[in-house]
Design an enzyme around this catalytic site. Sequence first.
Site, PDB file in Angstrom:
ATOM      1  N   SER A 147     107.008  17.178  51.257  1.00  0.00           N
ATOM      2  CA  SER A 147     106.379  16.484  50.128  1.00  0.00           C
ATOM      3  C   SER A 147     106.317  14.996  50.420  1.00  0.00           C
ATOM      4  O   SER A 147     107.203  14.454  51.112  1.00  0.00           O
ATOM      5  CB  SER A 147     107.207  16.714  48.856  1.00  0.00           C
ATOM      6  OG  SER A 147     106.744  15.877  47.812  1.00  0.00           O
ATOM      7  N   TYR A 155     115.269  16.636  44.479  1.00  0.00           N
ATOM      8  CA  TYR A 155     114.103  17.305  45.073  1.00  0.00           C
ATOM      9  C   TYR A 155     113.580  16.497  46.271  1.00  0.00           C
ATOM     10  O   TYR A 155     113.330  17.045  47.357  1.00  0.00           O
ATOM     11  CB  TYR A 155     113.011  17.457  44.004  1.00  0.00           C
ATOM     12  CG  TYR A 155     111.669  17.893  44.528  1.00  0.00           C
ATOM     13  CD1 TYR A 155     111.400  19.237  44.778  1.00  0.00           C
ATOM     14  CD2 TYR A 155     110.649  16.963  44.777  1.00  0.00           C
ATOM     15  CE1 TYR A 155     110.160  19.641  45.258  1.00  0.00           C
ATOM     16  CE2 TYR A 155     109.411  17.351  45.258  1.00  0.00           C
ATOM     17  CZ  TYR A 155     109.168  18.692  45.502  1.00  0.00           C
ATOM     18  OH  TYR A 155     107.948  19.079  45.975  1.00  0.00           O
TER      19      TYR A 155
HETATM   20  P1  NAP Z   1     104.543  26.439  42.278  1.00  0.00           P
HETATM   21  O1  NAP Z   1     103.142  26.548  41.793  1.00  0.00           O
HETATM   22  O2  NAP Z   1     105.645  26.162  41.318  1.00  0.00           O
HETATM   23  O3  NAP Z   1     104.876  27.763  43.138  1.00  0.00           O
HETATM   24  C1  NAP Z   1     106.114  27.881  43.743  1.00  0.00           C
HETATM   25  C2  NAP Z   1     106.166  29.199  44.476  1.00  0.00           C
HETATM   26  O4  NAP Z   1     107.438  29.285  45.141  1.00  0.00           O
HETATM   27  C3  NAP Z   1     106.078  30.395  43.544  1.00  0.00           C
HETATM   28  O5  NAP Z   1     105.307  31.397  44.198  1.00  0.00           O
HETATM   29  C4  NAP Z   1     107.539  30.875  43.435  1.00  0.00           C
HETATM   30  O6  NAP Z   1     107.674  32.264  43.207  1.00  0.00           O
HETATM   31  C5  NAP Z   1     108.042  30.524  44.812  1.00  0.00           C
HETATM   32  N1  NAP Z   1     109.502  30.391  44.895  1.00  0.00           N
HETATM   33  C6  NAP Z   1     110.305  29.446  44.352  1.00  0.00           C
HETATM   34  N2  NAP Z   1     111.590  29.674  44.700  1.00  0.00           N
HETATM   35  C7  NAP Z   1     111.583  30.791  45.473  1.00  0.00           C
HETATM   36  C8  NAP Z   1     112.584  31.541  46.131  1.00  0.00           C
HETATM   37  N3  NAP Z   1     113.884  31.193  46.059  1.00  0.00           N
HETATM   38  N4  NAP Z   1     112.217  32.634  46.834  1.00  0.00           N
HETATM   39  C9  NAP Z   1     110.921  33.005  46.928  1.00  0.00           C
HETATM   40  N5  NAP Z   1     109.927  32.341  46.322  1.00  0.00           N
HETATM   41  C10 NAP Z   1     110.259  31.243  45.599  1.00  0.00           C
HETATM   42  O7  NAP Z   1     104.672  25.281  43.378  1.00  0.00           O
HETATM   43  P2  NAP Z   1     103.604  24.552  44.307  1.00  0.00           P
HETATM   44  O8  NAP Z   1     103.234  23.284  43.637  1.00  0.00           O
HETATM   45  O9  NAP Z   1     102.565  25.490  44.770  1.00  0.00           O
HETATM   46  O10 NAP Z   1     104.570  24.140  45.514  1.00  0.00           O
HETATM   47  C11 NAP Z   1     104.572  24.807  46.762  1.00  0.00           C
HETATM   48  C12 NAP Z   1     105.305  23.910  47.747  1.00  0.00           C
HETATM   49  O11 NAP Z   1     104.632  22.652  47.813  1.00  0.00           O
HETATM   50  C13 NAP Z   1     106.752  23.592  47.340  1.00  0.00           C
HETATM   51  O12 NAP Z   1     107.575  23.578  48.477  1.00  0.00           O
HETATM   52  C14 NAP Z   1     106.632  22.198  46.749  1.00  0.00           C
HETATM   53  O13 NAP Z   1     107.842  21.490  46.831  1.00  0.00           O
HETATM   54  C15 NAP Z   1     105.547  21.602  47.613  1.00  0.00           C
HETATM   55  N6  NAP Z   1     104.856  20.457  47.007  1.00  0.00           N
HETATM   56  C16 NAP Z   1     104.138  20.583  45.872  1.00  0.00           C
HETATM   57  C17 NAP Z   1     103.502  19.464  45.341  1.00  0.00           C
HETATM   58  C18 NAP Z   1     102.675  19.501  44.081  1.00  0.00           C
HETATM   59  O14 NAP Z   1     102.253  18.436  43.602  1.00  0.00           O
HETATM   60  N7  NAP Z   1     102.410  20.665  43.503  1.00  0.00           N
HETATM   61  C19 NAP Z   1     103.627  18.222  45.988  1.00  0.00           C
HETATM   62  C20 NAP Z   1     104.367  18.156  47.143  1.00  0.00           C
HETATM   63  C21 NAP Z   1     104.978  19.263  47.661  1.00  0.00           C
HETATM   64  P3  NAP Z   1     107.352  32.927  41.750  1.00  0.00           P
HETATM   65  O15 NAP Z   1     105.856  32.821  41.604  1.00  0.00           O
HETATM   66  O16 NAP Z   1     107.833  34.323  41.851  1.00  0.00           O
HETATM   67  O17 NAP Z   1     108.090  32.100  40.755  1.00  0.00           O
END
Ligand code: NAP
Length: 250
Positions: free
Chosen positions: A145, A159
Amino acid sequence: MSNQKVAIVTGGGRGIGAATAKIFAQNGYAVCINYKSNAETANTLAQEIKALGGHCILLQADVSKEIDVLRMFEIVDRELGAISVLVNNAGILKQQTRLEEMSADRINSILVNNVTSYFLCCREAVKRMSTRRGGLGGVIVNVSSGAARTGSSNEYIDYAASKGAIDTLTKGLSLEVAAEGIRVNCVRPGLIYTDMHADGGEPNRIDRLKSKIPMQRGGLPDEVAAAIYWLASEKSSFATGNFLDLTGGL
Ligand code: NAP
């Protein structure tokens, strides 16, 4: 079992992971879509991929737990074959707060979900991919991130620090396995429209902050997925230990 290339996308049921699973399936990969508890969104995605002629399996596993990670890789070995790509994407964040308010339980939960999980999945992938161990090589893409660079003060330093650890993991592992046919790269997304911001207590966080982004907008999961796919593809064949910031200029 076919000769299709195989990719595992952790946290592939929604958000950035879902867009990533889709782009790999569209490009001919057999995809393991891992999720933790939200079976409904993962299932909808799997139907969508299958309707487009793609090949995927759904795999519930909590990647913060070693036993679940071992089971996930064994099922993929059995049902899809040798993996060539691992996308470590699953991640969590918690309610925005200052560091003084953070309990040990909260900090440990962030670290085990965002860091231990990536280490465990990397370990299982390297065991299978490394030419030193008889594998055919492969690619790992870690989702870190922009927070690793900014620190996320007043929101979630825990985080941000967990993502700093992913940057270090990427660097170290890329060097450890560079001569064994494995590339390890990393994307650092900025503010991307997904449900994650609601978990921090502010669903409209991007709209509050977007005027501070040089490009004046948040990013889309598809824009991150395209970069992940490029880093996993032969088009980036000489890139390892590299970081691609997807932050609209932040
Ligand atoms: P999201 O929409 O909240 O989705 C998170 C996903 O991770 C969901 O599919 C969830 O499963 C899964 N998950 C969480 N903990 C888990 C575990 N222990 N075992 C297996 N699956 C798990 O998040 P996102 O925004 O797409 O983020 C994806 C990645 O991008 C993350 O690493 C996040 O830190 C990074 N990121 C996001 C942003 C942003 O602005 N969105 C920015 C920078 C980095 P369930 O669906 O079953 O709950």
